[in-house]
Scaffold this motif. Structure first.
Motif, PDB file in Angstrom:
ATOM      1  N   ARG A  25      18.389 -12.082  -8.887  1.00 27.23           N
ATOM      2  CA  ARG A  25      18.433 -10.631  -9.090  1.00 27.23           C
ATOM      3  C   ARG A  25      17.018 -10.176  -9.456  1.00 27.23           C
ATOM      4  O   ARG A  25      16.220 -10.970  -9.931  1.00 27.23           O
ATOM      5  CB  ARG A  25      19.362 -10.260 -10.229  1.00 27.23           C
ATOM      6  CG  ARG A  25      20.835 -10.639 -10.236  1.00 27.23           C
ATOM      7  CD  ARG A  25      21.453 -11.310  -9.056  1.00 27.23           C
ATOM      8  NE  ARG A  25      22.804 -11.756  -9.398  1.00 27.23           N
ATOM      9  CZ  ARG A  25      23.278 -12.957  -9.183  1.00 27.23           C
ATOM     10  NH1 ARG A  25      22.535 -13.886  -8.616  1.00 27.23           N
ATOM     11  NH2 ARG A  25      24.507 -13.266  -9.518  1.00 27.23           N
ATOM     12  N   SER A  26      16.743  -8.927  -9.236  1.00 26.89           N
ATOM     13  CA  SER A  26      15.437  -8.351  -9.606  1.00 26.89           C
ATOM     14  C   SER A  26      14.280  -9.097  -8.955  1.00 26.89           C
ATOM     15  O   SER A  26      13.215  -9.238  -9.550  1.00 26.89           O
ATOM     16  CB  SER A  26      15.261  -8.332 -11.128  1.00 26.89           C
ATOM     17  OG  SER A  26      16.330  -7.671 -11.744  1.00 26.89           O
ATOM     18  N   ALA A  61      11.632  -0.959 -15.830  1.00 25.89           N
ATOM     19  CA  ALA A  61      11.913  -1.788 -14.661  1.00 25.89           C
ATOM     20  C   ALA A  61      11.224  -3.130 -14.854  1.00 25.89           C
ATOM     21  O   ALA A  61      10.155  -3.199 -15.464  1.00 25.89           O
ATOM     22  CB  ALA A  61      11.409  -1.110 -13.394  1.00 25.89           C
ATOM     23  N   GLN A  63      10.798  -6.948 -12.566  1.00 26.63           N
ATOM     24  CA  GLN A  63      11.095  -7.766 -11.394  1.00 26.63           C
ATOM     25  C   GLN A  63      10.138  -8.946 -11.367  1.00 26.63           C
ATOM     26  O   GLN A  63       9.129  -8.954 -12.072  1.00 26.63           O
ATOM     27  CB  GLN A  63      10.952  -6.943 -10.112  1.00 26.63           C
ATOM     28  CG  GLN A  63      12.023  -5.897  -9.970  1.00 26.63           C
ATOM     29  CD  GLN A  63      11.998  -5.150  -8.647  1.00 26.63           C
ATOM     30  OE1 GLN A  63      12.606  -4.115  -8.543  1.00 26.63           O
ATOM     31  NE2 GLN A  63      11.317  -5.653  -7.630  1.00 26.63           N
ATOM     32  N   SER A  77      15.573 -14.625 -13.231  1.00 27.03           N
ATOM     33  CA  SER A  77      16.567 -13.669 -12.756  1.00 27.03           C
ATOM     34  C   SER A  77      17.429 -13.159 -13.912  1.00 27.03           C
ATOM     35  O   SER A  77      17.626 -11.945 -14.081  1.00 27.03           O
ATOM     36  CB  SER A  77      17.444 -14.348 -11.691  1.00 27.03           C
ATOM     37  OG  SER A  77      18.491 -13.516 -11.267  1.00 27.03           O
ATOM     38  N   CYS A  80      15.347 -10.931 -16.339  1.00 25.90           N
ATOM     39  CA  CYS A  80      15.142  -9.564 -15.835  1.00 25.90           C
ATOM     40  C   CYS A  80      16.400  -8.729 -16.004  1.00 25.90           C
ATOM     41  O   CYS A  80      16.328  -7.578 -16.442  1.00 25.90           O
ATOM     42  CB  CYS A  80      14.710  -9.588 -14.367  1.00 25.90           C
ATOM     43  SG  CYS A  80      13.033 -10.216 -14.117  1.00 25.90           S
ATOM     44  N   GLU A  81      17.555  -9.311 -15.707  1.00 23.94           N
ATOM     45  CA  GLU A  81      18.826  -8.598 -15.885  1.00 23.94           C
ATOM     46  C   GLU A  81      19.024  -8.202 -17.341  1.00 23.94           C
ATOM     47  O   GLU A  81      19.488  -7.112 -17.634  1.00 23.94           O
ATOM     48  CB  GLU A  81      20.002  -9.478 -15.460  1.00 23.94           C
ATOM     49  CG  GLU A  81      20.301  -9.482 -13.999  1.00 23.94           C
ATOM     50  CD  GLU A  81      21.695 -10.060 -13.720  1.00 23.94           C
ATOM     51  OE1 GLU A  81      22.091 -11.061 -14.352  1.00 23.94           O
ATOM     52  OE2 GLU A  81      22.372  -9.471 -12.867  1.00 23.94           O
ATOM     53  N   LYS A  84      16.106  -5.194 -18.576  1.00 19.14           N
ATOM     54  CA  LYS A  84      15.913  -3.877 -17.967  1.00 19.14           C
ATOM     55  C   LYS A  84      16.518  -2.798 -18.866  1.00 19.14           C
ATOM     56  O   LYS A  84      17.670  -2.878 -19.278  1.00 19.14           O
ATOM     57  CB  LYS A  84      16.564  -3.836 -16.583  1.00 19.14           C
ATOM     58  CG  LYS A  84      16.227  -2.570 -15.843  1.00 19.14           C
ATOM     59  CD  LYS A  84      16.769  -2.572 -14.444  1.00 19.14           C
ATOM     60  CE  LYS A  84      16.359  -1.269 -13.776  1.00 19.14           C
ATOM     61  NZ  LYS A  84      17.006  -1.077 -12.509  1.00 19.14           N
TER      62      LYS A  84
END
Length: 152
Positions: A25-26, A61, A63, A77, A80-81, A84
């Motif tokens: 993700r991201s 944000a 990533q 991943s 980052c989730e 955010k």
């Protein structure tokens, strides 16, 4: 207290690592990033670039891109989730709890939520650097460092 080696948690660990490792993700560059920093784990060959758009003290944000082993990619991943929309202070505290869990054998803190599945990494000391690469890169970026982060 959670004892990691229970079979259910071991399976969940493997599922999450495989899922996030294959379908992070991201993932990708963030064009309007205010912070960008590279991280490298020479031991395993993991390389990543972390991108963040920070407004005030909020991570609006976040990533990453790069390549690495499944643990490194899955950890980035999940990180980052988890971060955010959160404050920089929250990010620092989460790193402290995460690092404590995977590197210092501390109990799993409930603030970790999904990240708790990475507790299994502590069973494989050589993989701790894979799991913490994104986090060390995050911390250095928040602190305003611009030199690439290495786990060595």
């Amino acid at each position: 207290e959670i004892i990691f080696m229970n079979e259910q948690l071991r399976e969940l660990y493997q599922e999450v690592i495989i899922d996030h490792g294959r379908h992070p993700r991201s993932f990708g560059e963030l064009s309007n990033a205010t912070h960008k920093l590279d991280g490298f784990n020479p031991l395993c060959g993991d390389k990543l670039t972390l991108f963040m758009k920070i407004n005030g003290d909020i991570i609006e944000a976040i990533q990453f891109n790069g390549a690495g082993c499944a643990i490194s990619v899955a950890s980035a991943s999940l990180m980052c989730e988890a971060l955010k929309g959160k404050t920089l202070n929250h990010a620092k505290n989460l790193f402290k709890h995460f690092h404590g869990m995977v590197a210092e054998d501390k109990d799993i803190d409930e603030s970790l939520n999904k990240l708790a599945v990475l507790a299994g990494v502590k069973e494989y000391p050589a993989r701790v650097k894979c799991a913490t690469l994104a986090w060390h890169t995050l911390t250095a970026s928040i602190e305003g460092k611009d030199e690439a982060v290495s786990t060595e």
